[in-house]
Design an enzyme around this catalytic site. Sequence first.
Site, PDB file in Angstrom:
ATOM      1  N   LYS A 130     -37.459  11.687  -7.207  1.00  0.00           N
ATOM      2  CA  LYS A 130     -36.852  12.082  -8.474  1.00  0.00           C
ATOM      3  C   LYS A 130     -35.639  12.977  -8.285  1.00  0.00           C
ATOM      4  O   LYS A 130     -35.001  13.373  -9.269  1.00  0.00           O
ATOM      5  CB  LYS A 130     -37.877  12.794  -9.357  1.00  0.00           C
ATOM      6  CG  LYS A 130     -38.973  11.879  -9.886  1.00  0.00           C
ATOM      7  CD  LYS A 130     -39.835  12.600 -10.901  1.00  0.00           C
ATOM      8  CE  LYS A 130     -40.852  11.658 -11.520  1.00  0.00           C
ATOM      9  NZ  LYS A 130     -41.670  12.327 -12.560  1.00  0.00           N
ATOM     10  N   GLU A 131     -35.317  13.252  -7.032  1.00  0.00           N
ATOM     11  CA  GLU A 131     -34.146  14.086  -6.766  1.00  0.00           C
ATOM     12  C   GLU A 131     -33.150  13.314  -5.898  1.00  0.00           C
ATOM     13  O   GLU A 131     -32.489  12.409  -6.386  1.00  0.00           O
ATOM     14  CB  GLU A 131     -34.583  15.415  -6.148  1.00  0.00           C
ATOM     15  CG  GLU A 131     -35.453  16.231  -7.114  1.00  0.00           C
ATOM     16  CD  GLU A 131     -35.840  17.592  -6.600  1.00  0.00           C
ATOM     17  OE1 GLU A 131     -34.941  18.431  -6.428  1.00  0.00           O
ATOM     18  OE2 GLU A 131     -37.040  17.828  -6.368  1.00  0.00           O
ATOM     19  N   MET A 132     -33.054  13.599  -4.620  1.00  0.00           N
ATOM     20  CA  MET A 132     -32.017  12.968  -3.798  1.00  0.00           C
ATOM     21  C   MET A 132     -32.477  11.653  -3.167  1.00  0.00           C
ATOM     22  O   MET A 132     -31.659  10.829  -2.777  1.00  0.00           O
ATOM     23  CB  MET A 132     -31.539  13.972  -2.760  1.00  0.00           C
ATOM     24  CG  MET A 132     -30.982  15.236  -3.437  1.00  0.00           C
ATOM     25  SD  MET A 132     -30.613  16.610  -2.336  1.00  0.00           S
ATOM     26  CE  MET A 132     -28.918  16.216  -1.938  1.00  0.00           C
TER      27      MET A 132
END
Length: 324
Positions: A137-139
């Site tokens: 959900k981030e990088m």
Amino acid sequence: MIKPFLSTMLTLLCFIGLNQGYTQSSTQDIALSFFEPLPHVMQGAEQDTSALINLGKKLYFETALSINHSQSCNSCHNLNNDAAGVDHLKVSIGALGSIGERNAPTTWNAGLHVAQFWDGRAKTLAQQAKFPIFNVKEMALTSESQVIERLNSKGYLADFNSGFPQQLSPINLENIAQALAAFQRTLISKDRFDDYLAGDKDAISQSEKAGLRVFIDKGCVACHNGAVIGGQLFMKMGIVHPYPNKIDKGKAQVTGNPADNYFFKVPSLRNILNTAPYFHDGAAATIEQAIEDTGWHQLGIKLNEQEVKSIKIFFKTLNNQKRI
């Protein structure tokens, strides 16, 4: 969790008695009993070389650390143009468009906190730095080898050789995390409140001093104290009156212990006027709402309009004046 909870409640119960003793004390003396100036150097920075810090700063802005080269650490913790280290979103949006689960906290002064993340799942800046890189959900990168390949292809070897001169193969996840931590250890804010604590009684105005007194007298200092004015303990969100968000259980999602339900790290108030929205879920869009809600949920009091305004005026003294 029991010890800090009881400690906070005992602190609150003592305020009536303490306030009687304040009548003969100056506001500055009272402030010094709860707060202290920020340090000039963070603990752990003793071995941070300029080469390591420069590498960390370069990596902080490096979009190759995201799956589609669309994001860097700076995307959610913006430092461009003297920004406050946040993205001003309720919750952040990842490289693949995924909606995050919590509000992105500022990276300013983060290394002075007792732990990292709202739930404290990382104890150090270096530990924290590893999580977003592989979080879908981030990088959303998939492996350490992918990270190494990308940084090699972008010509980072010389930078890593400078930062880690004793190592034959310096580009690795641990060194990336150490470099990012070294850079973040330089992010110590500077404000007029510290000047006041250091002895300059004219560093803040009379109205700001009045706001400080309200902040202290209402019991806000039970959790928001010390050098970063918070960040040193975990507290239940909704101590007195339940907090509406019952989905995010905070620290309990890390420990698996129901006793930790709805416990979150107390945020720092340094530079608070520039880091909206507020709380772990970004539910408070304005500082006025955050002050009112904290008074109600954490202290069990309804702050009136003048009290909210006065506390906000005090918060102006915490505006960061430092540039990176």
